[in-house]
Design an enzyme around this catalytic site. Sequence first.
Site, PDB file in Angstrom:
ATOM      1  N   GLU A 164      40.453  64.777   6.796  1.00  0.00           N
ATOM      2  CA  GLU A 164      39.656  64.213   7.884  1.00  0.00           C
ATOM      3  C   GLU A 164      40.098  62.807   8.279  1.00  0.00           C
ATOM      4  O   GLU A 164      39.281  61.892   8.400  1.00  0.00           O
ATOM      5  CB  GLU A 164      38.166  64.222   7.515  1.00  0.00           C
ATOM      6  N   GLU A 371      35.957  73.337   4.760  1.00  0.00           N
ATOM      7  CA  GLU A 371      34.616  72.794   4.550  1.00  0.00           C
ATOM      8  C   GLU A 371      33.680  73.405   5.580  1.00  0.00           C
ATOM      9  O   GLU A 371      33.993  73.456   6.765  1.00  0.00           O
ATOM     10  CB  GLU A 371      34.582  71.258   4.672  1.00  0.00           C
TER      11      GLU A 371
END
Length: 471
Positions: A164, A371
């Site tokens: 991320e 995720e």
Amino acid sequence: MTGRFPENFLWGASSSAFQIEGGWNEDGKGMTVADYNSFKRSDRQADSKVASDFYHHWKEDIGLMKELGMQIYRFSISWARIIPDGDGEINPAGIDFYNQVIDCLLENGIRPFVTLYHFDLPYGLVEKYNGWEDRRCVAAFERYARLCFEKFGDRVKYWQVINEQNLMIRVDERMNINEPDAWKADKIRAQMDYHMFLAHALATRACHEIVKDGKIGPAVSSTCTYPLTNKPEDVWAAKMNDSMKTVYCLDMHYYGKYPGYYMRYLKERNIVPEMQEGDEEILKDGRMDYIAVNYYRTLCAGYLPADEDHPAGMRVFRGNEVDFDQYGYCRDEKNVNLRASEYGAQIDPMGLRIVLNDYYSRYHLPMVITENGLGMADELTPDGQVHDPCRIDYIREHLKACALAIEDGVELMGYSPWSFMDLLSSHQGFRKRYGFVYVNRDDTDLKDMRRIRKDSFYWYQNVIHTNGEEI
């Protein structure tokens, strides 16, 4: 249930080093930015010193992974456990630890999916260089990545470089940005972001050189933004919200250069990062092999005009630290059509189908979800059970969206939700739990650290066993 999962679909679950390992300074490990930030909240919540204590329970935990039926385990290596200060001496004990974990996973039929960097920059690099602001951090990361490929690449074939980056760069605490002046902070942020792009590209090139049959890509925090109204400027604002938060990052990883709108923004703010001769060639070597998608929520945006006091491109961050309004582009709005979790994330399975279709139409690369999950304040019943029907419903509906995306033509190779076990949440400690396995501790009392299978554990076990037929 419409749609099917392919026979070779990979089922798993995820975690990250600083959120589960504990043993924060054992066997030579150095302190990380994540450690440092967690210690600042130690008077209010759990920190990373023990976390879920995977460092001392890894054999037991991998046994539970096997029982669950996991075929992949997406986890991160702590850079500071391998090289304690980030760019100095190598720590053999750290290499030994991850060798044991990787070997045990393979012995139990679980394929390791390894993230090199998940929010936990060695703090020594902050002290020496202010981390990613200095290009020497790029060289340090390339050295670390090459070491990991050399030590583990004979067994680990799937790698994520940075978890991320597109979200992490927006959180000043994670980047160690302490500049009160907004323009100076944005300039530092842009330079750090650029250096991470270089690091990603150099690691990608190294993986392709060193790891036979290795595949590597980014783990991106996905965004799907709906327009506040059907006014053309709101539709454009929604597209720009996605572009400024996610798509520009994927474009850099795929094409090796900033898209035009993002370079315009950098010029508007006068924050174009310093670049060196040869960087263009490096960045073009960084093309991803696949995309790891992290998905939790969708957003909503309307157009936000610039004015004399708020020039085009200027960003104002909201209280949650990751979302911003951007003058001349977009303003975040509440989507009244969605319900939210108890921690504020709006729940939207359809958004996952949209994201998967969007990214596949842009890049035509395989994807894996690394995720996706529901954070809740799970509680242990008096008879030692954890009932989490909301989590089961959440994952079921998102898996249905995955199946529909596959029907749409998306090449989705696996689903590895967040998270295998309860772990340390950066801002909610152990009050916010995501796992299929309950860890018997709270923020102030370690209790017995017992691992307890939640109802969702048994439900997901059946999903894996039937290859998703019974969701």
